[in-house]
Motif scaffolding. Structure first.
Motif, PDB file in Angstrom:
ATOM      1  N   ARG A   1       0.799  -1.225   0.000  1.00 30.29           N
ATOM      2  CA  ARG A   1       0.000   0.000   0.000  1.00 30.29           C
ATOM      3  C   ARG A   1       0.830   1.273   0.000  1.00 30.29           C
ATOM      4  O   ARG A   1       0.361   2.325  -0.419  1.00 30.29           O
ATOM      5  CB  ARG A   1      -0.919  -0.005   1.213  1.00 30.29           C
ATOM      6  N   GLY A   2       2.044   1.197   0.549  1.00 33.64           N
ATOM      7  CA  GLY A   2       2.884   2.383   0.656  1.00 33.64           C
ATOM      8  C   GLY A   2       4.254   1.996   1.177  1.00 33.64           C
ATOM      9  O   GLY A   2       4.513   0.831   1.437  1.00 33.64           O
ATOM     10  N   ARG A   3       5.107   2.978   1.342  1.00 33.46           N
ATOM     11  CA  ARG A   3       6.465   2.699   1.832  1.00 33.46           C
ATOM     12  C   ARG A   3       6.418   2.084   3.213  1.00 33.46           C
ATOM     13  O   ARG A   3       5.685   2.546   4.077  1.00 33.46           O
ATOM     14  CB  ARG A   3       7.289   3.974   1.853  1.00 33.46           C
ATOM     15  N   SER A   4       7.244   1.053   3.396  1.00 32.59           N
ATOM     16  CA  SER A   4       7.265   0.331   4.661  1.00 32.59           C
ATOM     17  C   SER A   4       8.688  -0.122   4.956  1.00 32.59           C
ATOM     18  O   SER A   4       9.431  -0.500   4.048  1.00 32.59           O
ATOM     19  CB  SER A   4       6.336  -0.884   4.558  1.00 32.59           C
ATOM     20  N   GLY A   5       9.051  -0.073   6.211  1.00 38.62           N
ATOM     21  CA  GLY A   5      10.345  -0.597   6.640  1.00 38.62           C
ATOM     22  C   GLY A   5      11.421   0.455   6.743  1.00 38.62           C
ATOM     23  O   GLY A   5      11.366   1.503   6.105  1.00 38.62           O
ATOM     24  N   LEU A   6      12.375   0.151   7.596  1.00 36.56           N
ATOM     25  CA  LEU A   6      13.566   0.965   7.800  1.00 36.56           C
ATOM     26  C   LEU A   6      14.740   0.005   7.877  1.00 36.56           C
ATOM     27  O   LEU A   6      14.588  -1.136   8.261  1.00 36.56           O
ATOM     28  CB  LEU A   6      13.474   1.754   9.112  1.00 36.56           C
ATOM     29  N   GLY A   7      15.911   0.471   7.568  1.00 34.89           N
ATOM     30  CA  GLY A   7      17.076  -0.384   7.739  1.00 34.89           C
ATOM     31  C   GLY A   7      17.282  -1.359   6.603  1.00 34.89           C
ATOM     32  O   GLY A   7      17.212  -0.997   5.436  1.00 34.89           O
ATOM     33  N   SER A   8      17.472  -2.635   6.937  1.00 40.09           N
ATOM     34  CA  SER A   8      17.923  -3.602   5.948  1.00 40.09           C
ATOM     35  C   SER A   8      16.841  -4.102   4.998  1.00 40.09           C
ATOM     36  O   SER A   8      17.161  -4.643   3.939  1.00 40.09           O
ATOM     37  CB  SER A   8      18.599  -4.780   6.640  1.00 40.09           C
TER      38      SER A   8
ATOM     39  N   ARG B   1      13.207  -2.851   3.090  1.00 32.13           N
ATOM     40  CA  ARG B   1      12.190  -1.835   2.818  1.00 32.13           C
ATOM     41  C   ARG B   1      11.326  -2.338   1.661  1.00 32.13           C
ATOM     42  O   ARG B   1      11.833  -2.956   0.728  1.00 32.13           O
ATOM     43  CB  ARG B   1      12.839  -0.500   2.466  1.00 32.13           C
ATOM     44  N   VAL B   2      10.042  -2.063   1.728  1.00 33.98           N
ATOM     45  CA  VAL B   2       9.101  -2.533   0.708  1.00 33.98           C
ATOM     46  C   VAL B   2       8.217  -1.366   0.311  1.00 33.98           C
ATOM     47  O   VAL B   2       7.805  -0.574   1.159  1.00 33.98           O
ATOM     48  CB  VAL B   2       8.233  -3.697   1.250  1.00 33.98           C
ATOM     49  N   ARG B   3       7.930  -1.269  -0.978  1.00 37.64           N
ATOM     50  CA  ARG B   3       7.037  -0.218  -1.462  1.00 37.64           C
ATOM     51  C   ARG B   3       6.375  -0.687  -2.761  1.00 37.64           C
ATOM     52  O   ARG B   3       6.931  -1.506  -3.490  1.00 37.64           O
ATOM     53  CB  ARG B   3       7.782   1.083  -1.683  1.00 37.64           C
ATOM     54  N   PRO B   4       5.194  -0.135  -3.042  1.00 33.76           N
ATOM     55  CA  PRO B   4       4.548  -0.500  -4.305  1.00 33.76           C
ATOM     56  C   PRO B   4       5.266   0.157  -5.475  1.00 33.76           C
ATOM     57  O   PRO B   4       5.839   1.244  -5.340  1.00 33.76           O
ATOM     58  CB  PRO B   4       3.129   0.056  -4.143  1.00 33.76           C
TER      59      PRO B   4
END
Length: 156
Positions: free
Chosen positions: A76-83, A85-88
């Motif tokens: 749905r949108g930017r997710s995660g920090l660090g090692s 990260r996932v985004r559409p």
């Protein structure tokens, strides 16, 4: 489709897990991608985590472990920090999920088909619905293994 992960009633599977094979695209250079065989795995015994095995054609694949919630939010949108990260994907990459993995040697961006990732997450929901993960944890067993000097997590 709204991009929301469908809620599926809890069901028990014989193996208490699920997996989906993926052909990830690695963005090597703008306009140049390579195919990497991969697999997303989930185990009800480790309800918060998903496993991403890349280079599944090797004797020992490279495995990344990260939160199922991170993957779901990344649709749905930017997710995660660090090692991790996932985004559409956007624009010409719409319909994709971009997974960025960062390690000691640098970063790599993997492109996965969003519909396959969404279907995988729906299968994980059928095993352990979001919000019900804690009920699936064997905290006594985990504490016992930690006190005995054993592994903190059951094997794959």
């Amino acid at each position: 489709m709204t991009g929301e992960i469908p809620r599926v009633p809890a069901q028990r599977a014989a193996d208490e897990g699920c997996a989906v094979a993926l052909d990830l695209r690695v963005v090597v250079h703008p306009g140049l991608t390579l195919s990497v065989p991969a697999r997303l795995r989930y185990r009800a015994a480790d309800p918060y985590a998903v496993f991403l095995d890349s280079h599944t054609d090797l004797a020992t694949p490279i495995t990344w472990v990260f939160a199922r919630e991170l993957l779901a939010e990344g649709l749905r949108g930017r997710s995660g920090l660090g090692s991790v990260r996932v985004r559409p994907g956007a624009g010409e990459r719409a319909g994709s999920v971009l997974i960025t993995l960062t390690g000691e040697g640098g970063s790599v961006v993997l492109r996965a088909p969003a519909d396959r990732v969404r279907a995988f997450l729906a299968r994980t929901e059928s095993l352990v619905p979001t919000g019900r993960e804690r009920a699936r944890l064997d905290l006594d067993g985990l504490l016992r293994r930690l006190c005995d000097g054993g592994a903190a997590s059951p094997g794959p």
